[in-house]
Scaffold this active site. Structure first.
Site, PDB file in Angstrom:
ATOM      1  CB  CYS A 153      -0.986  -0.062   1.150  1.00  0.00           C
ATOM      2  SG  CYS A 153      -2.448   0.914   0.841  1.00  0.00           S
ATOM      3  CG  HIS A 170      -3.205  -3.325   3.889  1.00  0.00           C
ATOM      4  ND1 HIS A 170      -2.197  -2.639   4.511  1.00  0.00           N
ATOM      5  CD2 HIS A 170      -3.924  -2.415   3.213  1.00  0.00           C
ATOM      6  CE1 HIS A 170      -2.288  -1.361   4.218  1.00  0.00           C
ATOM      7  NE2 HIS A 170      -3.328  -1.186   3.431  1.00  0.00           N
ATOM      8  CD  GLU A 207      -0.394  -5.377   6.134  1.00  0.00           C
ATOM      9  OE1 GLU A 207      -0.302  -6.022   5.080  1.00  0.00           O
ATOM     10  OE2 GLU A 207      -0.688  -4.164   6.162  1.00  0.00           O
TER      11      GLU A 207
HETATM   12  N1  GLN Z   1      -3.658   6.291   0.941  1.00  0.00           N
HETATM   13  C1  GLN Z   1      -2.368   6.050   1.529  1.00  0.00           C
HETATM   14  C2  GLN Z   1      -1.276   6.847   0.816  1.00  0.00           C
HETATM   15  O1  GLN Z   1      -1.526   7.416  -0.183  1.00  0.00           O
HETATM   16  C3  GLN Z   1      -2.033   4.582   1.506  1.00  0.00           C
HETATM   17  C4  GLN Z   1      -3.055   3.804   2.307  1.00  0.00           C
HETATM   18  C5  GLN Z   1      -2.506   2.604   3.000  1.00  0.00           C
HETATM   19  O2  GLN Z   1      -1.289   2.389   3.097  1.00  0.00           O
HETATM   20  N2  GLN Z   1      -3.407   1.816   3.530  1.00  0.00           N
HETATM   21  O3  GLN Z   1      -0.184   6.900   1.282  1.00  0.00           O
END
Ligand code: GLN
Length: 197
Positions: free
Chosen positions: A78, A170, A172
């Site tokens: 992410c 994710h 995890e």
């Molecule tokens: N929206 C976040 C970003 O742009 C990422 C979201 C996340 O890691 N769950 O950094």
């Protein structure tokens, strides 16, 4: 086998727990000296702008970039994916780069800020993988060296280039450690290939 988790901000504990289930030693990386000692590194989800600022504040940028350039195994989930991209659409935030991808942040749109979906990921086996998306980034474009590992709703949501692995979801946050196992196998392979060099 020691895997580091970058411990600046975000879903750190959950990655530590998943890695422990994979049977490896886990190091919470906060200082650049610790990078010399880990066989792979996870950059967790969180807020990529914050993680970027903390990387600079803790003087980790050069050491992390070098770690990635050397071809050591790195897995970004992410916000971690955003940190490993070469380009982030419409943003001048600090990133580490390394992977030939262009990403769009928060790209599934407001109604779909968070959702879960079962993905068929043949490289992890027949059982579908429950993917949890939270304000997830998407991979909008990738270079020839990038292997697409997963799609969701016609978008690219996981990929690999050499020893860089990324997912916009994710693993995890689930009990399924197959994605972490895959990363640990990458790190073990790297270690074998570079033993006694
Ligand atoms: N929206 C976040 C970003 O742009 C990422 C979201 C996340 O890691 N769950 O950094």
């Amino acid at each position: 086998m020691k895997i580091g988790v970058l411990c600046l901000q975000g879903a750190v504990r959950e990655h530590v727990a998943s890695l422990e289930q994979c049977g490896v030693d886990v190091v919470c990386v906060k200082k650049k000296q610790q990078l010399a000692d880990v066989d792979g590194l996870i950059i967790p989800g969180g807020e990529s702008t914050t993680i970027g600022k903390l990387i600079e504040r803790f003087d980790l940028a050069e050491t992390l970039k070098k770690y990635i350039r050397q071809g050591k195994p790195v897995y970004g989930t992410c916000a971690g994916l955003i940190m490993l991209a070469k380009h982030v659409e419409g943003s001048k935030q600090f990133i580490l780069g390394g992977m030939d991808i262009t990403v769009a942040r928060n790209a599934f749109g407001r109604q779909r800020e968070s959702f879960e979906e079962d993905l068929l990921l043949p490289f992890l086996g027949e059982e579908p993988f429950r993917a949890v998306f939270i304000r997830a980034p998407l991979i909008k474009a990738c270079g020839a060296a990038v292997e697409v590992l997963a799609n969701c709703r016609d978008e690219i949501v996981a990929a690999r280039q050499g020893n860089i692995l990324v997912s916009s979801f994710h693993p995890e946050l689930t009990d399924d450690v197959r994605f972490h196992d895959y990363f640990v196998a990458m790190a073990k392979q790297y270690k074998r290939d570079h033993a006694k060099e």
